[in-house]
Design a protein around this motif. Structure first.
Motif, mmCIF file in Angstrom:
data_model
loop_
_atom_site.group_PDB
_atom_site.id
_atom_site.type_symbol
_atom_site.label_atom_id
_atom_site.label_comp_id
_atom_site.label_asym_id
_atom_site.label_seq_id
_atom_site.Cartn_x
_atom_site.Cartn_y
_atom_site.Cartn_z
ATOM 1 N N LEU A 70 0.845 -1.189 0.000
ATOM 2 C CA LEU A 70 0.000 0.000 0.000
ATOM 3 C C LEU A 70 0.883 1.242 0.000
ATOM 4 O O LEU A 70 1.789 1.363 0.831
ATOM 5 C CB LEU A 70 -0.877 -0.004 1.254
ATOM 6 N N ALA A 71 0.625 2.157 -0.931
ATOM 7 C CA ALA A 71 1.372 3.416 -0.989
ATOM 8 C C ALA A 71 1.093 4.233 0.269
ATOM 9 O O ALA A 71 -0.057 4.353 0.700
ATOM 10 C CB ALA A 71 0.982 4.214 -2.227
ATOM 11 N N TYR A 131 -4.561 5.042 3.462
ATOM 12 C CA TYR A 131 -3.396 4.601 4.242
ATOM 13 C C TYR A 131 -3.672 4.572 5.752
ATOM 14 O O TYR A 131 -3.369 3.588 6.421
ATOM 15 C CB TYR A 131 -2.175 5.478 3.955
ATOM 16 N N ALA A 132 -4.262 5.627 6.301
ATOM 17 C CA ALA A 132 -4.487 5.696 7.753
ATOM 18 C C ALA A 132 -5.367 4.546 8.237
ATOM 19 O O ALA A 132 -5.107 3.950 9.288
ATOM 20 C CB ALA A 132 -5.098 7.041 8.138
ATOM 21 N N ASP A 157 8.458 3.908 -0.120
ATOM 22 C CA ASP A 157 7.258 4.738 -0.106
ATOM 23 C C ASP A 157 5.976 3.917 0.030
ATOM 24 O O ASP A 157 4.885 4.415 -0.208
ATOM 25 C CB ASP A 157 7.205 5.637 -1.347
ATOM 26 N N HIS A 158 6.115 2.650 0.416
ATOM 27 C CA HIS A 158 4.978 1.749 0.606
ATOM 28 C C HIS A 158 5.051 1.083 1.983
ATOM 29 O O HIS A 158 6.084 1.114 2.642
ATOM 30 C CB HIS A 158 4.964 0.654 -0.476
#
Length: 146
Positions: free
Chosen positions: A42-43, A49-50, A116-117
């Motif tokens: 997941l980026a 993301y949160a 970044d993931h």
């Protein structure tokens, strides 16, 4: 990496207030059969993301060619990803893609930062199988196998 064909999945969970969250991924694979583990990347900049940084469970829908519009919708920042068309619910109440090739229920086993993931590892706790050919991501586009 665009030269490597990969299957396409939609991954979903619920946020802290119960709101559905999800994203499209082609970075998904089996990690272990005993115990049954899968991973998805997941980026860190993803809208969802949160929710995935704090969730305890998530669902994975493996997609077929007919799910291309849903794959695009879940890959688009700011889109209404959870419009009612094309979605169903797992026994635990998580959203999944209706008619998916397979649906996996997963408990979060680990999270690993990776550039970044974030690598999200899930222990598979439930499985429902569908039928049909897979949707594939190749050369920055969705494709079908001939």
């Amino acid at each position: 990496m665009a030269r490597f064909p990969a299957g396409v999945v939609v991954v979903t969970t619920r946020g802290a207030r119960g709101e559905p969250r999800g994203f499209t991924a082609s970075s998904f694979c089996s990690v272990s059969l005993d115990p049954p583990l899968v991973l998805v990347c997941l980026a860190n900049t993803a809208d969802s993301y949160a929710a995935f940084a704090d969730c305890g469970h998530f669902a994975v829908s493996m997609l077929g060619p007919e799910h291309r519009p849903l794959a695009q919708r879940f890959a688009t920042k700011g889109a209404d990803k959870f419009a009612p068309d094309g979605l169903a619910r797992t026994p635990a109440g998580l959203p999944v893609v209706a008619g998916a090739l397979a649906e996996l229920d997963c408990a979060v086993d680990a999270r690993h930062p990776a550039g970044d993931h974030t690598i999200l590892v899930g222990r598979v706790s439930g499985l429902r199988l569908g039928d049909g050919p897979p949707l594939v991501y190749y050369e920055r586009g969705f494709r079908s196998l001939a």
